[in-house]
Design a protein around this motif. Structure first.
Motif, PDB file in Angstrom:
ATOM      1  N   THR A   1      -0.784   7.553  -7.143  1.00 41.43           N
ATOM      2  CA  THR A   1      -1.038   6.601  -8.221  1.00 41.43           C
ATOM      3  C   THR A   1      -2.267   5.772  -7.878  1.00 41.43           C
ATOM      4  OG1 THR A   1      -0.078   4.795  -9.501  1.00 41.43           O
ATOM      5  CG2 THR A   1       0.583   4.940  -7.207  1.00 41.43           C
ATOM      6  N   GLY A   2      -3.145   5.581  -8.859  1.00 40.39           N
ATOM      7  CA  GLY A   2      -4.440   4.970  -8.589  1.00 40.39           C
ATOM      8  C   GLY A   2      -4.385   3.552  -8.080  1.00 40.39           C
ATOM      9  N   GLY A   3      -3.391   2.770  -8.508  1.00 38.02           N
ATOM     10  CA  GLY A   3      -3.296   1.398  -8.029  1.00 38.02           C
ATOM     11  C   GLY A   3      -2.955   1.300  -6.562  1.00 38.02           C
ATOM     12  N   ASN A   4      -2.512   2.395  -5.992  1.00 38.22           N
ATOM     13  CA  ASN A   4      -2.165   2.423  -4.572  1.00 38.22           C
ATOM     14  C   ASN A   4      -3.213   3.157  -3.750  1.00 38.22           C
ATOM     15  OD1 ASN A   4      -0.472   1.859  -2.327  1.00 38.22           O
ATOM     16  ND2 ASN A   4       0.339   3.945  -2.412  1.00 38.22           N
ATOM     17  N   PHE A   5      -4.464   3.073  -4.188  1.00 38.77           N
ATOM     18  CA  PHE A   5      -5.509   3.765  -3.439  1.00 38.77           C
ATOM     19  C   PHE A   5      -6.830   3.033  -3.601  1.00 38.77           C
ATOM     20  CE2 PHE A   5      -8.767   7.244  -3.158  1.00 38.77           C
ATOM     21  CZ  PHE A   5      -8.592   7.505  -1.797  1.00 38.77           C
TER      22      PHE A   5
ATOM     23  N   SER B   1      -3.860   3.003   1.465  1.00 39.23           N
ATOM     24  CA  SER B   1      -2.703   3.041   0.566  1.00 39.23           C
ATOM     25  C   SER B   1      -1.532   2.367   1.259  1.00 39.23           C
ATOM     26  CB  SER B   1      -2.304   4.479   0.208  1.00 39.23           C
ATOM     27  OG  SER B   1      -3.226   5.103  -0.647  1.00 39.23           O
ATOM     28  N   SER B   2      -0.514   2.049   0.479  1.00 39.22           N
ATOM     29  CA  SER B   2       0.761   1.693   1.095  1.00 39.22           C
ATOM     30  C   SER B   2       1.500   2.993   1.425  1.00 39.22           C
ATOM     31  CB  SER B   2       1.599   0.834   0.151  1.00 39.22           C
ATOM     32  OG  SER B   2       2.202   1.642  -0.859  1.00 39.22           O
ATOM     33  N   LYS B   3       2.571   2.880   2.161  1.00 40.42           N
ATOM     34  CA  LYS B   3       3.341   4.061   2.538  1.00 40.42           C
ATOM     35  C   LYS B   3       4.146   4.632   1.379  1.00 40.42           C
ATOM     36  CE  LYS B   3       3.495   3.241   7.503  1.00 40.42           C
ATOM     37  NZ  LYS B   3       4.327   3.027   8.712  1.00 40.42           N
TER      38      LYS B   3
ATOM     39  N   HIS C   1       1.865  -1.068  -5.059  1.00 40.98           N
ATOM     40  CA  HIS C   1       0.449  -0.733  -5.229  1.00 40.98           C
ATOM     41  C   HIS C   1      -0.387  -1.764  -4.483  1.00 40.98           C
ATOM     42  CE1 HIS C   1       1.079   1.582  -9.301  1.00 40.98           C
ATOM     43  NE2 HIS C   1       1.817   2.054  -8.303  1.00 40.98           N
ATOM     44  N   ILE C   2      -1.276  -1.312  -3.621  1.00 38.28           N
ATOM     45  CA  ILE C   2      -2.023  -2.253  -2.788  1.00 38.28           C
ATOM     46  C   ILE C   2      -2.989  -3.111  -3.584  1.00 38.28           C
ATOM     47  CG2 ILE C   2      -1.782  -0.909  -0.675  1.00 38.28           C
ATOM     48  CD1 ILE C   2      -4.643   0.071  -1.085  1.00 38.28           C
TER      49      ILE C   2
END
Length: 603
Positions: free
Chosen positions: A208-212, A222-224, A264-265
């Motif tokens: 997912t883009g919000g996590n990258f 990213s988060s795990k 999401h990071i």
């Protein structure tokens, strides 16, 4: 209840694999819920950023869209583009929260194209016009969709061999929203770009883009969640996929947060450039504050930037909601890190004046030269996302890539000062310059850079101790395109202070030409320093020079230097305690040189 046509979904990339046969095996109540959701999914426009309860049920038997033509990785190495690089446009999906979307359009259209995914362009145009937003730089993409969260399902830009072909990269969207999931294919077809998808074994990857976030130099964060959603793969296998498709040489993964529902990071962290991390900060011990701090220390203790230096950290508050609550006590997940960089503009979420002013100050200080603007996000933040979550950047097709480690804050040297950068573009570079000055109220001096392959180098003369240098880089391609680093130059620039152990640079340096520097400081009160360079005079050991100061009417008011000087760089102090405020000029004269500069005395 709405009924979907199977051919309609298939035409939009949804692959069935006997979904209905599998559904018949389930309990009747579960089947009914799924059919309702499955029917409405193609048209619903109010999905939150997190997965709904119905979607969680759907996800158990969801078959994501697969196009076998696009499932191989790129045939050549690629470089994932960073958000702060030059953009040809951004993508939004026109559905809910249209008042926020219209403001994004208003700001973004000044910087690039705005690709608007919508079902009816006329209604979008009418809304924008009624909101006072010009219909400028807009591209309407008529297609189907499920939700507004294009950050998570939208296309990623990756360049072959750093700067060549623009490729679209796509992964399996971690939501059962089939029309959203095919958006990258639709967009790639629209701009005629190659697309590569992580949708088939052994390269199938849910993401997912919000996590990258990526630094443009092969480092991703990213988060795990990326591990949790791909539990059938080892971390090494995930890293290999991200290497092949997005060009990651290292993939930094942090622990998920207790109160961040979507993990999401971009809700608490953001790269502002290759070496700067913007990190959300709660009061001590509050909400996700302890885990955010632990994640930050994990990065700082184990990783360096792409240039081998420590990451710079800029902290920004995570504000409470209107009732003073944080996520651990039922408050919204308010965040200022969920911003969007669009060429020379940064759009940040806003909530309340008392907190927003601090956020603006932090962004302006951390991102010199950028136009920092805000959009009230109280309406959207309960849905667990805001500005960054509903926008997606698209790189230009012919980038000029300037990779430059900005000079350290303090440069200790007695010698000339070297600037070095890797500069590339597919058409080829025609020229590159370092623009530098010791006074930002005056113009920058241009110094041509010499190339050895893709590496450009330039040197400025040795500087007197404690001199502050301001600079930026500029490169032009053979097709007359110019790019600067930083992108906001000359309004934005880098700076450093020169420190060395000598007081007379003439002892070690034999310059080749006269140079009169801008005085520093300027404006000044009551004294300022004037620096000048005397070149070698061939067989002569000294050169006769004069340095005089004049008022605005051209009257000489004092002589600072009138003697023979050996080659080198000198500095003289001008004490204007006895002179009134105003504009003055200083002039350096010799047999073959005559130059003057303006300075301002403010008492």
């Amino acid at each position: 209840m709405l009924y979907l046509d199977k051919d309609f979904l298939s035409s939009n990339g949804f692959k069935f694999k006997d979904e209905f046969k599998e559904l018949n095996k389930m309990k009747s109540t579960k089947v009914f819920i799924l059919l309702i959701f499955f029917s409405v999914a193609a048209f619903a426009q109010d999905f939150p950023n997190n997965m709904t309860e119905e979607e969680s049920l759907m996800w158990q038997s969801y078959n994501y869209p697969v196009n076998p033509l696009f499932t191989d990785p790129p045939p050549s190495p690629v470089r994932g583009m960073a958000e702060w690089e030059e953009l040809q446009g951004i993508i939004i999906t026109w559905t809910q929260y249209v008042s926020i979307l219209s403001q994004i359009v208003d700001y973004a259209q000044e910087e690039c194209k705005v690709f608007i995914i919508c079902s009816d362009s006329n209604s979008v145009k009418t809304y924008l016009q009624n909101a006072g937003v010009p219909l400028y730089n807009l591209v309407f993409l008529i297609t189907t969709y499920n939700s507004i969260w294009v950050r998570d399902y939208g296309p990623w830009t990756a360049y072959t061999n750093d700067i060549d072909t623009l490729n679209i990269i796509d992964w399996i969207y971690n939501r059962p929203r089939p029309l959203d999931d095919v958006t990258p294919v639709f967009f790639a077809n629209y701009i005629s770009a190659p697309i590569y998808q992580t949708t088939a074994a052994p390269y199938n990857l849910t993401h997912t883009g919000g996590n990258f976030m990526v630094d443009g130099h092969g480092t991703g964060f990213s988060s795990k969640l990326i591990l949790n959603e791909n539990s059938g793969k080892t971390e090494a296998e995930i890293d290999t996929i991200m290497k092949k498709y997005i060009g990651l040489d290292r993939y930094i993964k942090m622990e998920t947060l207790p109160y961040d529902v979507i993990h999401h990071i971009d809700m608490h962290m953001k790269l502002l450039d290759e070496e700067t991390l913007l990190v959300g900060e709660y009061p001590p011990g509050v909400a996700d504050g302890p885990q955010i701090e632990a994640n930050l220390q994990y990065i700082l203790n184990n990783f360096k930037t792409c240039y081998g230096r420590d990451y710079k950290v800029v902290r920004i508050p995570m504000p409470p909601d209107a009732l003073g609550r944080y996520p651990n006590t039922g408050g919204d997940y308010r965040t200022y890190t969920n911003s969007m960089i669009i060429n020379k503009t940064v759009i940040i979420p806003t909530y309340e004046y008392q907190y927003d002013t601090t956020a603006f100050r932090i962004y302006i200080e951390a991102m010199p030269g950028y136009n920092v603007v805000g959009i009230n996000s109280n309406q959207i933040i309960p849905a667990l996302g805001t500005i960054h979550c509903i926008t997606k950047e698209v790189g230009v097709t012919d980038p000029i890539w300037i990779s430059h480690p900005s000079m350290d804050p303090v440069v200790e040297t007695e010698d000339s000062i070297e600037f070095r950068a890797v500069i590339k573009t597919k058409p080829g570079i025609s020229e590159a310059y370092v623009y530098w000055t010791t006074d930002t109220t005056q113009s920058f001096s241009a110094l041509a850079m010499d190339f050895n392959g893709d590496t450009a180098v330039a040197k400025i003369p040795p500087q007197i101790d404690e001199t502050e240098i301001f600079y930026y880089l500029s490169a032009s391609s053979i097709n007359n395109k110019t790019m600067t680093k930083p992108i906001t130059a000359p309004d934005g620039f880098y700076k450093f202070i020169v420190e060395n152990s000598i007081t007379n640079i003439a002892v070690i340096y034999q310059p080749e030409e006269f140079y009169l520097y801008q005085n520093y400081p300027n404006p000044f009160n009551p004294s300022t320093k004037i620096k000048y360079t005397i070149p070698s005079a061939g067989t002569q050991r000294t050169v006769s020079v004069q340095l005089k100061v004049y008022d605005v009417l051209g009257n000489e008011i004092t002589t600072l230097v009138n003697e023979a000087k050996s080659p080198g760089t000198y500095e003289v102090n001008f004490d204007a305690s006895s002179f009134p405020s105003g504009v003055y000029f200083y002039k350096l004269q010799s047999d073959n040189f005559n130059e003057s500069k303006k300075m301002i005395l403010l008492k």
